[in-house]
Design an enzyme around this catalytic site. Structure first.
Site, PDB file in Angstrom:
ATOM      1  N   GLY A  98       0.801  -1.230   0.000  1.00  0.00           N
ATOM      2  CA  GLY A  98       0.000   0.000   0.000  1.00  0.00           C
ATOM      3  C   GLY A  98       0.831   1.275   0.000  1.00  0.00           C
ATOM      4  N   ARG A 123       1.275   3.709  -2.065  1.00  0.00           N
ATOM      5  CA  ARG A 123       0.694   4.975  -2.557  1.00  0.00           C
ATOM      6  C   ARG A 123      -0.437   5.481  -1.680  1.00  0.00           C
ATOM      7  NH1 ARG A 123      -2.263   4.193  -6.478  1.00  0.00           N
ATOM      8  NH2 ARG A 123      -2.118   1.932  -6.403  1.00  0.00           N
ATOM      9  N   LYS A 164      -0.290  -1.198  -8.787  1.00  0.00           N
ATOM     10  CA  LYS A 164       0.243  -0.596 -10.026  1.00  0.00           C
ATOM     11  C   LYS A 164       1.774  -0.639  -9.995  1.00  0.00           C
ATOM     12  CE  LYS A 164      -3.337   2.961 -10.361  1.00  0.00           C
ATOM     13  NZ  LYS A 164      -3.576   4.376 -10.162  1.00  0.00           N
ATOM     14  N   HIS A 208     -14.300   9.555  11.376  1.00  0.00           N
ATOM     15  CA  HIS A 208     -13.209   9.340  10.421  1.00  0.00           C
ATOM     16  C   HIS A 208     -13.531  10.012   9.082  1.00  0.00           C
ATOM     17  CE1 HIS A 208     -11.863   6.202  13.228  1.00  0.00           C
ATOM     18  NE2 HIS A 208     -10.686   6.272  12.606  1.00  0.00           N
ATOM     19  N   LYS A 248     -12.865   5.948   4.520  1.00  0.00           N
ATOM     20  CA  LYS A 248     -12.666   4.750   5.343  1.00  0.00           C
ATOM     21  C   LYS A 248     -13.696   3.684   4.965  1.00  0.00           C
ATOM     22  CE  LYS A 248     -12.091   3.261  10.139  1.00  0.00           C
ATOM     23  NZ  LYS A 248     -10.919   2.456   9.807  1.00  0.00           N
ATOM     24  N   GLY A 280     -11.743  -0.061  13.874  1.00  0.00           N
ATOM     25  CA  GLY A 280     -11.063  -1.070  14.688  1.00  0.00           C
ATOM     26  C   GLY A 280     -10.785  -0.540  16.086  1.00  0.00           C
ATOM     27  N   THR A 281     -10.502   0.752  16.188  1.00  0.00           N
ATOM     28  CA  THR A 281     -10.213   1.348  17.503  1.00  0.00           C
ATOM     29  C   THR A 281     -11.456   1.319  18.387  1.00  0.00           C
ATOM     30  OG1 THR A 281      -8.648   2.808  16.428  1.00  0.00           O
ATOM     31  CG2 THR A 281      -9.345   3.445  18.635  1.00  0.00           C
TER      32      THR A 281
HETATM   33  P1  NAP Z   1      -5.752   4.488   1.380  1.00  0.00           P
HETATM   34  O1  NAP Z   1      -5.212   5.863   1.262  1.00  0.00           O
HETATM   35  O2  NAP Z   1      -7.006   4.116   0.628  1.00  0.00           O
HETATM   36  O3  NAP Z   1      -4.588   3.462   0.976  1.00  0.00           O
HETATM   37  C1  NAP Z   1      -4.781   2.113   0.736  1.00  0.00           C
HETATM   38  C2  NAP Z   1      -3.779   1.700  -0.331  1.00  0.00           C
HETATM   39  O4  NAP Z   1      -3.856   0.276  -0.505  1.00  0.00           O
HETATM   40  C3  NAP Z   1      -4.084   2.335  -1.710  1.00  0.00           C
HETATM   41  O5  NAP Z   1      -2.883   2.847  -2.251  1.00  0.00           O
HETATM   42  C4  NAP Z   1      -4.596   1.145  -2.518  1.00  0.00           C
HETATM   43  O6  NAP Z   1      -4.336   1.255  -3.897  1.00  0.00           O
HETATM   44  C5  NAP Z   1      -3.783   0.026  -1.895  1.00  0.00           C
HETATM   45  N1  NAP Z   1      -4.321  -1.285  -2.239  1.00  0.00           N
HETATM   46  C6  NAP Z   1      -5.613  -1.663  -2.359  1.00  0.00           C
HETATM   47  N2  NAP Z   1      -5.679  -2.932  -2.759  1.00  0.00           N
HETATM   48  C7  NAP Z   1      -4.406  -3.356  -2.884  1.00  0.00           C
HETATM   49  C8  NAP Z   1      -3.814  -4.576  -3.317  1.00  0.00           C
HETATM   50  N3  NAP Z   1      -4.569  -5.621  -3.667  1.00  0.00           N
HETATM   51  N4  NAP Z   1      -2.460  -4.664  -3.308  1.00  0.00           N
HETATM   52  C9  NAP Z   1      -1.698  -3.631  -2.955  1.00  0.00           C
HETATM   53  N5  NAP Z   1      -2.188  -2.432  -2.588  1.00  0.00           N
HETATM   54  C10 NAP Z   1      -3.528  -2.309  -2.552  1.00  0.00           C
HETATM   55  O7  NAP Z   1      -6.063   4.127   2.906  1.00  0.00           O
HETATM   56  P2  NAP Z   1      -5.287   4.648   4.218  1.00  0.00           P
HETATM   57  O8  NAP Z   1      -6.019   5.797   4.800  1.00  0.00           O
HETATM   58  O9  NAP Z   1      -3.834   4.769   3.936  1.00  0.00           O
HETATM   59  O10 NAP Z   1      -5.543   3.413   5.208  1.00  0.00           O
HETATM   60  C11 NAP Z   1      -5.018   2.120   4.942  1.00  0.00           C
HETATM   61  C12 NAP Z   1      -5.485   1.169   6.046  1.00  0.00           C
HETATM   62  O11 NAP Z   1      -4.913   1.590   7.298  1.00  0.00           O
HETATM   63  C13 NAP Z   1      -7.009   1.153   6.276  1.00  0.00           C
HETATM   64  O12 NAP Z   1      -7.410  -0.147   6.615  1.00  0.00           O
HETATM   65  C14 NAP Z   1      -7.203   2.081   7.466  1.00  0.00           C
HETATM   66  O13 NAP Z   1      -8.368   1.795   8.202  1.00  0.00           O
HETATM   67  C15 NAP Z   1      -5.963   1.734   8.263  1.00  0.00           C
HETATM   68  N6  NAP Z   1      -5.526   2.745   9.236  1.00  0.00           N
HETATM   69  C16 NAP Z   1      -4.936   2.258  10.350  1.00  0.00           C
HETATM   70  C17 NAP Z   1      -4.439   3.112  11.296  1.00  0.00           C
HETATM   71  C18 NAP Z   1      -3.764   2.525  12.511  1.00  0.00           C
HETATM   72  O14 NAP Z   1      -3.269   3.292  13.349  1.00  0.00           O
HETATM   73  N7  NAP Z   1      -3.744   1.203  12.658  1.00  0.00           N
HETATM   74  C19 NAP Z   1      -4.546   4.497  11.117  1.00  0.00           C
HETATM   75  C20 NAP Z   1      -5.132   4.992   9.949  1.00  0.00           C
HETATM   76  C21 NAP Z   1      -5.610   4.091   8.998  1.00  0.00           C
HETATM   77  P3  NAP Z   1      -5.366   2.050  -4.876  1.00  0.00           P
HETATM   78  O15 NAP Z   1      -5.100   3.496  -4.607  1.00  0.00           O
HETATM   79  O16 NAP Z   1      -4.970   1.620  -6.245  1.00  0.00           O
HETATM   80  O17 NAP Z   1      -6.744   1.636  -4.474  1.00  0.00           O
END
Ligand code: NAP
Length: 267
Positions: free
Chosen positions: A11, A13, A39, A156, A160, A166-167
């Protein structure tokens, strides 16, 4: 001298993934060995617009990435479905997962726990990597012993995918451990519109707000006759999560079991 930790990430990007790449770039003993993305197969991270100047190959085939990359730790910041598949692949390849992706079901978490045990490979899954959020959960658990009436409001950004967060689920689970089980609200209450009272866990209600402008915020509100107590945590920047991700990468190298929640690694 600190040993180098070879890291791979899925992930890159994404909003969280890009922050994690910057954290890896700025951490002396972390070395990015490769990424999984949808990609840019075969390109290097530094060739992709907006990503840090790191020379690490991108794979669109996750199976190939896990077979080829010589990684110690795998970080997933994608979505629940993809993250779950990646986490299983990482454990099968004895690469320690650090999972920020939220939205895994209780059954999936149990399956990953068993896989971690059979593979004797450490794993950290943290619904929230912000240290302040971890403290918010801990303080909520302390308060719930004295204030069993509690509702959670989590807010959020509107991209999302999972709700409740999850929190919020983790907070309710921690509260459930100390709270006397009870149904809240009036015994005869009924919804005149579906969902008005939110989701329910052991009688506690969880309300999810999705709006542009938020990153991650949570209020845990306790009520008792004559007083209310609110514990509030607000992530105003995704950098808030990165010290926790860094800490988890370092700590997962020292364990050979399943850990759910950063608080279980903190003193
Ligand atoms: P985001 O901006 O949508 O990023 C998700 C990334 O995953 C995108 O670049 C997406 O690509 C990529 N992706 C989707 N399917 C994929 C695949 N099959 N293989 C590889 N990459 C893939 O989301 P985000 O805000 O960064 O959040 C990501 C995750 O972290 C979520 O589950 C969110 O709930 C979680 N999160 C956790 C915390 C924590 O503290 N634990 C904090 C914030 C967020 P595309 O752009 O091409 O779709």
């Amino acid at each position: 001298m600190t040993n180098t930790i070879n890291v791979m990430l899925a992930g890159p990007r994404g909003k969280m993934g890009t922050e994690a790449l910057k954290m890896i770039e700025n951490t002396e003993n972390f070395n990015l060995v490769g990424c999984i993305d949808r990609k840019h197969n075969g390109q290097s991270i530094k060739e992709v617009d907006g990503l840090p100047n790191l020379d690490a190959p991108i794979y669109t085939d996750a199976v190939e990435a896990f077979e080829r990359l010589n990684a110690d730790v795998f970080i997933d910041l994608t979505n629940p479905e993809t993250g779950y598949k990646h986490t299983k692949l990482a454990l099968h390849n004895h690469i320690r997962p650090v999972i920020g992706t939220s939205g895994f079901s209780e059954e999936q978490l149990e399956e990953l726990k068993q896989l971690s045990s059979s593979q004797q490979t450490g794993i950290v899954i943290a619904p929230n990597f912000a240290i302040g959020a971890v403290l918010m959960m801990r303080f909520s658990q302390m308060a719930a012993k004295y204030f069993p009436n509690v509702e959670i409001i989590e807010k959020h950004h509107d991209e999302k995918l999972d709700a409740p967060s999850g929190t919020a689920v983790k907070t309710a689970q921690l509260i459930r451990e100390v709270r006397t089980s009870q149904k809240q609200g009036h015994p005869d209450e009924h919804e005149t519109m579906d969902g008005a009272r939110g989701a329910e866990l052991d009688g506690m209600h969880i309300h999810s707000i999705r709006l542009p402008g938020f990153i991650a915020q949570q209020e845990v509100i306790f009520g008792q006759s004559g007083q209310t107590l609110t514990i509030n945590h607000n992530s105003t920047d995704r950098q808030s999560f990165m010290s926790g991700v860094k800490f988890a990468v370092e700590e997962v190298m020292k364990i050979d079991h399943f850990v759910y929640g950063l608080e279980n690694l903190m003193e």
